[in-house]
Scaffold this motif. Structure first.
Motif, mmCIF file in Angstrom:
data_model
loop_
_atom_site.group_PDB
_atom_site.id
_atom_site.type_symbol
_atom_site.label_atom_id
_atom_site.label_comp_id
_atom_site.label_asym_id
_atom_site.label_seq_id
_atom_site.Cartn_x
_atom_site.Cartn_y
_atom_site.Cartn_z
ATOM 1 N N TRP A 84 4.322 3.007 19.843
ATOM 2 C CA TRP A 84 3.058 3.718 19.646
ATOM 3 C C TRP A 84 2.080 3.449 20.784
ATOM 4 C CZ3 TRP A 84 3.439 7.610 16.634
ATOM 5 C CH2 TRP A 84 4.397 7.591 15.615
ATOM 6 N N VAL A 85 2.103 2.244 21.311
ATOM 7 C CA VAL A 85 1.275 1.938 22.480
ATOM 8 C C VAL A 85 1.796 2.715 23.687
ATOM 9 C CG1 VAL A 85 0.396 0.099 23.976
ATOM 10 C CG2 VAL A 85 0.703 -0.325 21.523
ATOM 11 N N LYS A 86 3.126 2.744 23.833
ATOM 12 C CA LYS A 86 3.739 3.507 24.922
ATOM 13 C C LYS A 86 3.363 4.982 24.816
ATOM 14 C CE LYS A 86 8.083 5.061 26.871
ATOM 15 N NZ LYS A 86 9.507 5.216 26.757
ATOM 16 N N PHE A 124 -5.045 4.479 37.786
ATOM 17 C CA PHE A 124 -4.715 4.602 36.372
ATOM 18 C C PHE A 124 -3.235 4.921 36.197
ATOM 19 C CE2 PHE A 124 -3.953 7.075 32.551
ATOM 20 C CZ PHE A 124 -4.330 6.147 31.592
ATOM 21 N N THR A 125 -2.705 5.801 37.029
ATOM 22 C CA THR A 125 -1.283 6.158 36.937
ATOM 23 C C THR A 125 -0.405 4.929 37.152
ATOM 24 O OG1 THR A 125 -1.755 8.402 37.705
ATOM 25 C CG2 THR A 125 0.525 7.661 37.882
ATOM 26 N N VAL A 126 -0.740 4.118 38.116
ATOM 27 C CA VAL A 126 0.050 2.910 38.408
ATOM 28 C C VAL A 126 -0.053 1.901 37.265
ATOM 29 C CG1 VAL A 126 0.245 0.925 39.969
ATOM 30 C CG2 VAL A 126 -0.066 3.228 40.909
ATOM 31 N N VAL A 127 -1.268 1.652 36.787
ATOM 32 C CA VAL A 127 -1.462 0.666 35.713
ATOM 33 C C VAL A 127 -0.784 1.133 34.419
ATOM 34 C CG1 VAL A 127 -3.214 -0.407 34.228
ATOM 35 C CG2 VAL A 127 -3.548 -0.331 36.703
ATOM 36 N N SER A 129 1.714 3.216 34.115
ATOM 37 C CA SER A 129 3.168 3.159 34.315
ATOM 38 C C SER A 129 3.689 1.734 34.181
ATOM 39 C CB SER A 129 3.540 3.703 35.696
ATOM 40 O OG SER A 129 3.104 5.022 35.840
ATOM 41 N N ALA A 130 2.964 0.786 34.765
ATOM 42 C CA ALA A 130 3.368 -0.618 34.658
ATOM 43 C C ALA A 130 3.320 -1.085 33.201
ATOM 44 C CB ALA A 130 2.470 -1.493 35.534
ATOM 45 N N THR A 134 6.563 -2.355 31.066
ATOM 46 C CA THR A 134 6.507 -3.662 30.404
ATOM 47 C C THR A 134 6.822 -3.534 28.917
ATOM 48 O OG1 THR A 134 4.876 -4.443 31.986
ATOM 49 C CG2 THR A 134 5.031 -5.656 29.901
ATOM 50 N N LEU A 135 6.230 -2.531 28.269
ATOM 51 C CA LEU A 135 6.489 -2.319 26.838
ATOM 52 C C LEU A 135 7.959 -2.030 26.566
ATOM 53 C CD1 LEU A 135 3.331 -0.229 25.994
ATOM 54 C CD2 LEU A 135 3.902 -2.455 25.005
ATOM 55 N N VAL A 136 8.569 -1.209 27.414
ATOM 56 C CA VAL A 136 9.964 -0.821 27.192
ATOM 57 C C VAL A 136 10.907 -1.994 27.430
ATOM 58 C CG1 VAL A 136 11.821 0.631 28.097
ATOM 59 C CG2 VAL A 136 9.573 1.609 27.685
ATOM 60 N N VAL A 137 10.654 -2.769 28.462
ATOM 61 C CA VAL A 137 11.564 -3.865 28.809
ATOM 62 C C VAL A 137 11.364 -5.073 27.895
ATOM 63 C CG1 VAL A 137 12.164 -5.521 30.623
ATOM 64 C CG2 VAL A 137 11.791 -3.109 31.201
#
Length: 141
Positions: A84-86, A124-127, A129-130, A134-137
């Motif tokens: 949900w955060v993703k 914003f796009t970089v942050v 995406s990071a 992080t959430l997925v991994v």
């Protein structure tokens, strides 16, 4: 095997989407409304970038959403908090692409106004995406 193919398709679509979004961010940041001899060249580049966004970046975003939602439904990830955060970050990146597309359209039509908060689009796009990676991994929660 199907899972790996879908995951690969999702990641490839994400790369096309975010790469296109970063390029638009940087172009909007560096472009200045021109008068005189440079104006036609600037508008031509804006129109070309707008077409790229319409026919490559936006479809990549749609494909990312479709495959990602399919994977989430198939593997029951909606029961986990991290997804949900993703999704929140992905929605924000989708909205940003819409804002960028509107700015490209206005500038290609000759608007001299600088898009609002254009300095924040690329960071914003970089942050975001990071944060998504992080959430997925890590799947922290």
């Amino acid at each position: 095997m199907t899972y790996q193919l879908l995951k690969m398709l999702h990641v490839a679509a994400v790369v096309a989407w975010l790469g296109g979004s970063l390029f638009v961010s940087l172009f909007l940041l560096s472009s200045q409304p021109q008068d005189g001899d440079e104006a036609p060249k600037e508008r031509k580049m804006l129109r070309a970038l707008r077409r790229w966004t319409l026919f490559v970046t936006t479809p990549a975003m749609v494909l990312t959403w479709l495959v990602g939602l399919h994977l989430a439904m198939t593997f029951g990830w909606f029961a986990m908090s991290w997804i949900w955060v993703k999704i929140g970050f992905a929605l924000a990146l989708s909205a940003l692409l819409g804002i960028q597309s509107a700015a490209l359209r206005r500038m290609a039509d000759g608007s001299a106004r600088r898009p609002p908060l254009v300095d924040l689009y690329a960071p914003f796009t970089v942050v975001a995406s990071a944060a998504i990676v992080t959430l997925v991994v890590v799947k922290p929660f």
